[in-house]
Design a protein around this motif. Structure first.
Motif, mmCIF file in Angstrom:
data_model
loop_
_atom_site.group_PDB
_atom_site.id
_atom_site.type_symbol
_atom_site.label_atom_id
_atom_site.label_comp_id
_atom_site.label_asym_id
_atom_site.label_seq_id
_atom_site.Cartn_x
_atom_site.Cartn_y
_atom_site.Cartn_z
ATOM 1 N N GLU A 178 14.145 54.253 37.679
ATOM 2 C CA GLU A 178 14.918 54.191 36.354
ATOM 3 C C GLU A 178 13.708 54.994 35.543
ATOM 4 O O GLU A 178 13.918 55.902 34.565
ATOM 5 N N LYS A 179 12.334 54.684 35.623
ATOM 6 C CA LYS A 179 11.306 55.310 34.926
ATOM 7 C C LYS A 179 11.352 56.496 35.335
ATOM 8 O O LYS A 179 11.001 57.554 34.746
ATOM 9 N N ALA A 215 23.693 57.379 35.354
ATOM 10 C CA ALA A 215 23.820 58.855 34.733
ATOM 11 C C ALA A 215 23.439 59.643 36.033
ATOM 12 O O ALA A 215 24.058 60.589 36.284
ATOM 13 N N PHE A 216 22.353 59.433 36.529
ATOM 14 C CA PHE A 216 21.933 60.197 37.845
ATOM 15 C C PHE A 216 23.032 60.057 38.846
ATOM 16 O O PHE A 216 23.216 61.225 39.453
ATOM 17 N N LYS A 263 19.674 55.039 33.372
ATOM 18 C CA LYS A 263 19.219 56.246 33.939
ATOM 19 C C LYS A 263 19.627 56.605 35.326
ATOM 20 O O LYS A 263 20.246 57.657 35.689
ATOM 21 N N LEU A 288 13.455 58.641 36.125
ATOM 22 C CA LEU A 288 14.419 59.642 35.840
ATOM 23 C C LEU A 288 14.507 59.438 34.190
ATOM 24 O O LEU A 288 15.632 60.043 33.630
ATOM 25 N N ALA A 289 13.597 58.993 33.672
ATOM 26 C CA ALA A 289 13.552 58.879 32.045
ATOM 27 C C ALA A 289 13.802 60.036 31.404
ATOM 28 O O ALA A 289 14.426 60.126 30.436
ATOM 29 N N ASN A 290 12.983 61.181 31.860
ATOM 30 C CA ASN A 290 13.033 62.245 31.257
ATOM 31 C C ASN A 290 13.420 63.691 32.116
ATOM 32 O O ASN A 290 13.263 64.777 31.686
ATOM 33 N N SER A 291 13.984 63.260 33.199
ATOM 34 C CA SER A 291 14.460 64.477 34.040
ATOM 35 C C SER A 291 15.733 64.280 34.777
ATOM 36 O O SER A 291 15.977 62.942 34.884
ATOM 37 N N ASP A 292 16.458 65.141 35.067
ATOM 38 C CA ASP A 292 17.731 64.682 35.931
ATOM 39 C C ASP A 292 17.591 64.494 37.252
ATOM 40 O O ASP A 292 18.298 64.180 38.101
#
Length: 223
Positions: A137-138, A181-182, A178, A140-144
């Protein structure tokens, strides 16, 4: 490729499933030879195909590759799923090793005896929620993607692992938006979408049904 990739393993997930996922994500067609009798295994041994007397075995590029991590490393490197440099590769490896640890816990649970299965469920859920999923989760916090700005083997393995978890714990991702969504982004990729369709090479989650076959083919391990 001039020759089709051939996988030698049992007709179940086990150590081969992550390899199937990676090949599918790379768009590589492959054939499967399922081990159903001990004679099949003995022939591979006599042919010198099993360096450490173990499967999975993957025939690719004129080689007979064994050891699942080595096989996946080769596939990831060959098909540009291993980052753009050594630093990205190191991060991809760290994520991948964690995901493999999680998948190994689940795989062992699937072949547990009935009396031990329920006891192990809470252990899997706790470790997933407290040790593994927060890391992803961390990440993917700021990236796809988990690493860099392109698809890597770590992303493919994470999708496999989280879908596998949801087969056992349908709501386990409810507090990990996250990752949810991923998943949706990954499932929309054409090659991944194809692998998730009925009739693909993806195996169902019932490796315990393979136990009689495992005991026959690998009878030397069960003496």
């Amino acid at each position: 490729m001039s020759e089709k990739v051939v996988l030698h393993y049992f007709n179940g997930r086990g150590k081969m499933e992550s390899i199937r996922w990676l090949l599918a994500a790379a768009g590589v067609e492959f054939e499967e030879v399922f081990l159903t009798k001990r004679e099949h295994y003995i022939k591979l041994l006599n042919d010198g195909a099993l360096m450490f007397q173990q499967v999975p075995l993957v025939e690719i590029d004129g080689m007979q590759l064994v050891q699942s991590r080595a096989i996946m490393n080769y596939i990831a490197g060959k098909y540009n799923l291993y980052g753009k440099d050594l630093k990205e590769r190191a991060l991809i490896d760290m994520y991948t090793e964690g995901i493999i640890d999680l998948l190994d816990i689940i795989m062992l649970w699937t072949i547990e005896t009935p009396e031990n299965k329920q006891k192990q469920l809470s252990n899997i859920e706790q470790k997933a929620k407290e040790r593994f999923l927060p890391v992803f989760e961390k990440g993917l916090a700021n990236s796809d993607f988990l690493v860099g700005n392109q698809l890597s083997r770590a992303d493919v393995h994470l999708l496999e692992a989280t879908l596998t978890l949801q087969e056992i714990f349908p709501t386990i991702l409810s507090t990990f938006p996250k990752i949810q969504a991923f998943q949706e982004r990954m499932k929309a990729l054409p090659r991944i979408s194809k692998f998730l369709q009925p009739g693909s090479a993806r195996k169902p989650p019932r490796d315990e049904d393979l136990i009689p076959t495992l005991k026959e083919v690998l009878s030397h391990y069960y003496k």
